[in-house]
Scaffold this motif. Structure first.
Motif, PDB file in Angstrom:
ATOM      1  N   GLY A  75      24.621 -35.309 -43.697  1.00 29.27           N
ATOM      2  CA  GLY A  75      23.186 -35.674 -44.117  1.00 29.27           C
ATOM      3  C   GLY A  75      22.985 -35.299 -45.593  1.00 29.27           C
ATOM      4  N   ILE A  76      24.265 -35.537 -46.325  1.00 30.80           N
ATOM      5  CA  ILE A  76      24.109 -35.676 -47.705  1.00 30.80           C
ATOM      6  C   ILE A  76      22.863 -36.614 -48.058  1.00 30.80           C
ATOM      7  CG2 ILE A  76      25.414 -35.621 -49.871  1.00 30.80           C
ATOM      8  CD1 ILE A  76      27.980 -35.463 -48.430  1.00 30.80           C
ATOM      9  N   PHE A 125      24.102 -41.114 -54.510  1.00 27.44           N
ATOM     10  CA  PHE A 125      25.545 -40.984 -54.126  1.00 27.44           C
ATOM     11  C   PHE A 125      25.749 -41.913 -53.034  1.00 27.44           C
ATOM     12  CE2 PHE A 125      28.677 -37.986 -52.021  1.00 27.44           C
ATOM     13  CZ  PHE A 125      29.720 -38.603 -52.931  1.00 27.44           C
ATOM     14  N   ALA A 126      24.839 -41.447 -51.995  1.00 27.96           N
ATOM     15  CA  ALA A 126      24.970 -42.148 -50.770  1.00 27.96           C
ATOM     16  C   ALA A 126      25.124 -43.566 -50.648  1.00 27.96           C
ATOM     17  CB  ALA A 126      23.887 -41.488 -49.767  1.00 27.96           C
ATOM     18  N   ALA A 127      24.225 -44.125 -51.713  1.00 26.89           N
ATOM     19  CA  ALA A 127      24.001 -45.517 -51.637  1.00 26.89           C
ATOM     20  C   ALA A 127      25.233 -46.206 -52.171  1.00 26.89           C
ATOM     21  CB  ALA A 127      22.739 -45.905 -52.589  1.00 26.89           C
ATOM     22  N   LEU A 128      25.670 -45.434 -53.268  1.00 26.82           N
ATOM     23  CA  LEU A 128      27.000 -46.105 -53.982  1.00 26.82           C
ATOM     24  C   LEU A 128      28.035 -45.897 -53.126  1.00 26.82           C
ATOM     25  CD1 LEU A 128      26.904 -44.376 -57.799  1.00 26.82           C
ATOM     26  CD2 LEU A 128      26.119 -46.879 -56.860  1.00 26.82           C
ATOM     27  N   PHE A 174      26.870 -38.666 -44.318  1.00 24.57           N
ATOM     28  CA  PHE A 174      25.700 -38.935 -45.122  1.00 24.57           C
ATOM     29  C   PHE A 174      24.416 -38.849 -44.114  1.00 24.57           C
ATOM     30  CE2 PHE A 174      28.926 -40.555 -47.742  1.00 24.57           C
ATOM     31  CZ  PHE A 174      28.430 -40.313 -49.061  1.00 24.57           C
ATOM     32  N   LEU A 175      24.607 -38.959 -42.945  1.00 27.17           N
ATOM     33  CA  LEU A 175      23.521 -39.137 -42.098  1.00 27.17           C
ATOM     34  C   LEU A 175      23.306 -37.918 -41.302  1.00 27.17           C
ATOM     35  CD1 LEU A 175      23.705 -42.745 -41.020  1.00 27.17           C
ATOM     36  CD2 LEU A 175      22.543 -41.956 -42.918  1.00 27.17           C
ATOM     37  N   GLY A 176      22.650 -37.762 -40.306  1.00 27.82           N
ATOM     38  CA  GLY A 176      22.173 -36.413 -39.614  1.00 27.82           C
ATOM     39  C   GLY A 176      21.655 -35.291 -40.303  1.00 27.82           C
TER      40      GLY A 176
END
Lengths: 501, 472
Positions: free
Chosen positions: A372-373, A380-383, A440-442
């Motif tokens: 879940g970041i 950061f997640a998008a990049l 990244f999710l959760g």
């Protein structure tokens, strides 16, 4: 001009070492970034003056050690120019990324500048010994970067890296000596050797030389079964070191195939091309499968490099298939291989820098420790998502253009192998998306390792300045690849003409 | 034989060195202790003048002097420059460490006499002169090995002397047998007579001659003295033992194999090739897990002889053998002396771990160490790289491609132990007690390291000078 580009970073490195010890950190880092920027600007100037399709340009030749057949010979053509530009971009990105480095900054900057000289010099070299000098020095510089600034197991990993690639370089040297003695008059000059085709009609000799060259370059690329140095070296290296290692140093192997092995040993290459096809396919599948099994983010990216480099080996192997009806396809394969080198350099460079960002926050690469970041660090997640999708070959990114060309070009000459390689793309897509989803999710979960920051800060300015341009360039190359392909295509046609002799 | 050449000017460098040694011995007896460095200064002057004379002599065509017993050709000229230059370095290293000691002048004189022996070995075209030169090179070295008169030094000298005496007797026996087979000891005569002589007799004699010369070179099977003698003696003496006699002995071996033995049935290229492979392999095996730096360098010296024997093995088969050997000799001598200069400048650091943190405390010295060790490995653009390239090329060209492969594998293996030394030097932390480097040897180390890179980059003209034909 080329000589200035190649030697400028080394001169700057010498200058840094001469500065007094109490020089502030910012000076070292500033010189590093400024020199990298100047090198990139000069490389772009070379590109602007390059006339596509007219062979080797910006040539400089000087007698160096004439009694041993060694000359200082540099120049660029459609194969080397994109790689030179990519090298300049990646080193500038690393200089930006490292602008907050605090450990022994002077040595760090000097080593990177030295490394930049070796990388640029290798791609510009048109003499085998000059090529070898830069090849070996890149190993030395990278050894000190891994050993000096790496993580806990860096000493072992660096030693393994040095031993493996040094062994490869000596195999390469023996192959070069074989070529030198076969030529009449004896010479190490690549252009003269290419023109002369010294091993035409000497099948056994040619096979031995190709074996030496093949092993030497395959270690560096790396392909299965010579890849075992790569994962530990990447895992232990500092982020900027990994980015250069994967982005530039690995290309030295594949570039060697296109620059030396194929044009100088056409007959042997055609005879044994199937071996390269097989090695390529095995690397593609094995790299993807092993990457699937990794639990550490950086190690996983390292194995996807084996997979991506496998496509290049597959393409250069497939390019040697007989028959005139496949000429267009084979040209597509060689162009795709060169394009893949550039594309992989940008995307994997970005991925390794992103892995560095991750480690800097969480002090671990273990993917299971993160979840879940995206909630905490959306940029950061998008990049990372952009880099991952680019890396798995989504249309709109440079990776798609490269892999599409490679597979489309190889399908005609080598249908079975290419079909198997397509499976590699599916595997890579699965494993990268799975990693993205898990980390990244959760629900939000951050590692509680020693030194980890509780607040997972988003990408900082200097990190963004390093990573965003790399990804942007990958998108640009994916959308309007024509300006690069126009440079590469005449050169790949040239390689195939030489190969057909 | 109508115009016999007995002009001593052809031996000017040797005469200068011998004269300065004798004069130095006399001077040393009269000078007060704090002025004994004058003996070293005299020796250094003689060496410098000798280098100049040798360089001037190198310009002319090859000649022989004294009834063909001594040749002045590219081999002799190169060895003169290398040995005299090496003697300069050793004298400079020893003055710092021996300053004010009771027997300072004796050390300098012994260094010069040992170097003179190496010079004579390189130029000899007569087996009897080889025997005399062998003794001249050996006897002062025995004394140098045990010069400190401590336990390890005594052991070093004894071991060196016993092996040397044994193999010296073998050398004399071998010469006797060859004399019986060929009816002479001069190379020109042997060259005519040996092809007709019984191969068994020639082979037997050759084994003895090889034994003596391989002992001087520190190659397998005459290498047993090297680790102990080098570890036990003082660093400047160790630098000399691993460099100067080796240069002379390899030149003598080359001369012997290239000229009088070229036409015989004895399969000496194969023998030398096997010895070369054994030297590099055993030297590497020995060096792997050493912790004492001098012992590590000693084993590295044994393995380096292996590479140096490669061009000797193809002496008759490849025209590239001679420049390859001579260039590698010069490159090796320079780089090895540089590594020993680093050892000399840190007299308290005996083990690899004692070099921890050197880069932070003495960056220039640590860089010199890295350059010299990577140089010994053969990393471009240092001189040994070009030497290795030439040596490998000569071996492949001479039909010994397998030996080049063995050498490449050994080069990779040698990386391991050189890195074992580099790693603590560049890593963080601090040695206990902290390093305090002696300044003159440290400066010398930097100069030799830089010179080894310069010699590598500017190797073109140097290689060109080494290609002339042998005299005789």
């Amino acid at each position: 001009m080329l000589t200035a580009i190649v030697l400028l970073p080394a001169a700057a490195a010498a200058l840094l070492l001469c500065l007094p010890r109490r020089t502030p950190r910012a000076v070292h880092l500033g010189v590093w970034a400024a020199v990298s920027a100047v090198v990139l600007a000069l490389t772009l100037a070379v590109w602007a003056g390059y006339r596509a399709g007219e062979g080797i340009q910006y040539e400089t030749y000087a007698r160096w050690i004439p009694s041993a057949g060694i000359g200082y010979h540099v120049g660029v053509d459609g194969l080397s120019l994109p790689l030179l530009a990519m090298t300049g971009v990646l080193f500038l990105a690393c200089a930006c990324y490292a602008s907050r480095e605090t450990r022994r900054v002077r040595d760090f900057a000097a080593l990177f500048l030295l490394l930049e000289t070796t990388c640029l010099g290798l791609f510009a070299a048109l003499d085998l010994i000059l090529f070898f000098v830069f090849f070996d020095l890149s190993i030395v510089a990278m050894y000190f970067i891994i050993a000096g600034w790496g993580h806990r197991g860096a000493a072992q990993a660096a030693l393994k890296f040095f031993l493996y690639t040094f062994a490869g370089s000596l195999a390469l040297l023996l192959g070069f000596i074989g070529l030198y003695l076969a030529a009449d008059p004896h010479t190490f000059d690549m252009v003269a050797l290419t023109r002369e085709n010294p091993l035409a009609g000497r099948s056994a000799y040619g096979a031995l030389v190709l074996l030496a060259l093949g092993v030497g370059l395959a270690v560096k690329t790396p392909t299965v079964p010579f890849h075992t140095w790569l994962p530990p070296a990447h895992t232990e290296a500092p982020a900027a070191g990994s980015a250069i290692l994967a982005g530039v140093l690995l290309k030295m192997g594949t570039y060697g195939f296109l620059r030396i092995a194929m044009p100088v040993l056409p007959q042997a290459w055609r005879e044994y091309a199937l071996a390269f096809v097989l090695v390529g396919v095995v690397s593609v599948l094995y790299g993807a499968l092993v990457a699937l099994a990794q639990t550490e983010f950086k190690r996983m990216i390292a194995y996807t490099s084996v997979n991506h480099m496998g496509y290049i080996v597959l393409a250069v192997g497939a390019a040697a298939a007989a028959g005139t009806d496949t000429a267009d396809a084979r040209r597509l394969a060689v162009t795709g291989a060169t394009f893949q080198m550039v594309s992989h350099g940008l995307l994997t460079g970005a991925l390794f820098l992103l892995a560095g960002v991750l480690y800097e926050r969480g002090r671990t690469y273990d993917m299971a420790a993160y979840s879940g970041i995206a909630a905490r660090a959306p940029l950061f997640a998008a990049l990372t998502a952009v880099a991952v999708f680019g890396s798995l070959g989504l249309p709109g990114f440079s990776g798609f253009i490269a892999e599409f060309q490679i597979l489309a070009g190889s399908l005609g000459p080598r249908p079975v192998a290419t079909a198997l390689a397509v499976a590699g793309i599916l595997l890579t897509a699965a494993l990268l998306v799975r990693a993205l989803q898990r980390m990244f999710l959760g629900p939000l979960r951050l590692p509680d390792t020693a030194g980890a920051s509780r607040a997972f800060a988003d990408v900082r300015a200097h990190e963004g300045a390093a990573i965003v341009p790399l990804l942007a360039l990958a998108v640009v190359l994916g959308l309007v690849p024509r300006f690069v392909l126009d440079v590469i295509e005449p050169a790949s046609r040239g390689v195939l003409e030489l190969l057909a002799r | 034989m109508t115009a016999m050449n007995e002009n001593p000017l052809f031996l000017l460098p040797e005469v200068l060195l011998g004269g300065s040694a004798v004069l130095g011995l006399l001077l040393g007896a009269w000078l007060p202790r704090h002025r004994q460095w004058l003996v070293a200064a005299l020796g250094a002057t003689a060496c410098t003048a000798g280098v100049a004379a040798a360089a001037a002599g190198a310009a002319g065509a090859g000649v022989t002097a004294f009834d063909g017993a001594f040749a002045v050709d590219p081999v002799t000229s190169t060895v003169r420059i290398v040995v005299l230059g090496g003697t300069l370095v050793v004298l400079a290293l020893s003055t710092t460490l021996l300053r004010g000691q009771a027997r300072e002048s004796e050390f300098h004189v012994l260094v010069q006499l040992s170097a003179l022996g190496a010079l004579m070995l390189a130029g000899s075209q007569d087996l009897l002169l080889v025997a005399a030169a062998y003794l001249l090179a050996s006897v002062p070295s025995y004394a140098l090995a045990g010069f400190l008169k401590d336990g390890p030094g005594t052991e070093a000298a004894l071991k060196y002397f016993v092996v040397g005496a044994l193999l010296g007797v073998l050398l004399l026996t071998g010469i006797t047998v060859v004399f019986a087979a060929g009816g002479g000891t001069g190379y020109s005569r042997l060259g005519d007579a040996l092809p007709e002589a019984p191969a068994a007799l020639v082979g037997t004699g050759l084994v003895g001659v090889f034994a003596g010369l391989l002992f001087k070179a520190g190659a397998v099977p005459g290498h047993f003295w090297v680790p102990d003698a080098v570890q036990g003696s003082s660093p400047p003496a160790a630098a000399l033992l691993t460099t100067l006699p080796k240069v002379g002995a390899l030149a003598a071996l080359y001369r012997l194999l290239a000229a009088p033995l070229a036409g015989t049935d004895v399969p000496w290229p194969e023998v030398v090739a096997v010895l070369a492979a054994l030297s590099m392999t055993l030297g590497n095996f020995g060096a792997f897990f050493q912790t004492d730096v001098k012992r590590l360098l000693a084993y590295s010296a044994v393995s380096q002889v292996g590479y140096l024997l490669m061009p000797v093995a193809v002496a008759g088969a490849s025209a590239r053998a001679q420049p390859a050997l001579l260039y590698y000799l010069a490159a090796y001598a320079l780089t090895n002396l540089g590594a020993f200069a680093v050892v000399c400048s840190l007299p308290r650091a005996r083990n690899l771990e004692d070099y921890r943190g050197l880069l932070r405390r003495h960056p220039a010295l640590a860089l010199s160490l890295i350059v010299c060790l990577l140089g010994l490995l053969g990393t471009p653009p240092t001189a040994v790289f070009l030497g290795k390239l030439e040596v490998f090329t000569a071996a492949v060209d001479g039909g010994l491609a397998w030996l080049a492969v063995v050498a490449a594998v050994n080069t990779v293996a040698s990386l391991f132990y050189y890195l074992r030394w580099i790693r603590p030097a560049v890593s963080g932390g601090e040695a206990s007690p902290p390093h305090r480097a002696l300044r003159p040897p440290a400066v010398l180390a930097c100069v030799t390291a830089a010179a080894s890179v310069v010699l590598g980059v500017a190797g073109g003209p140097v290689l060109g000078l080494m290609t002339g034909a042998l005299a005789g």
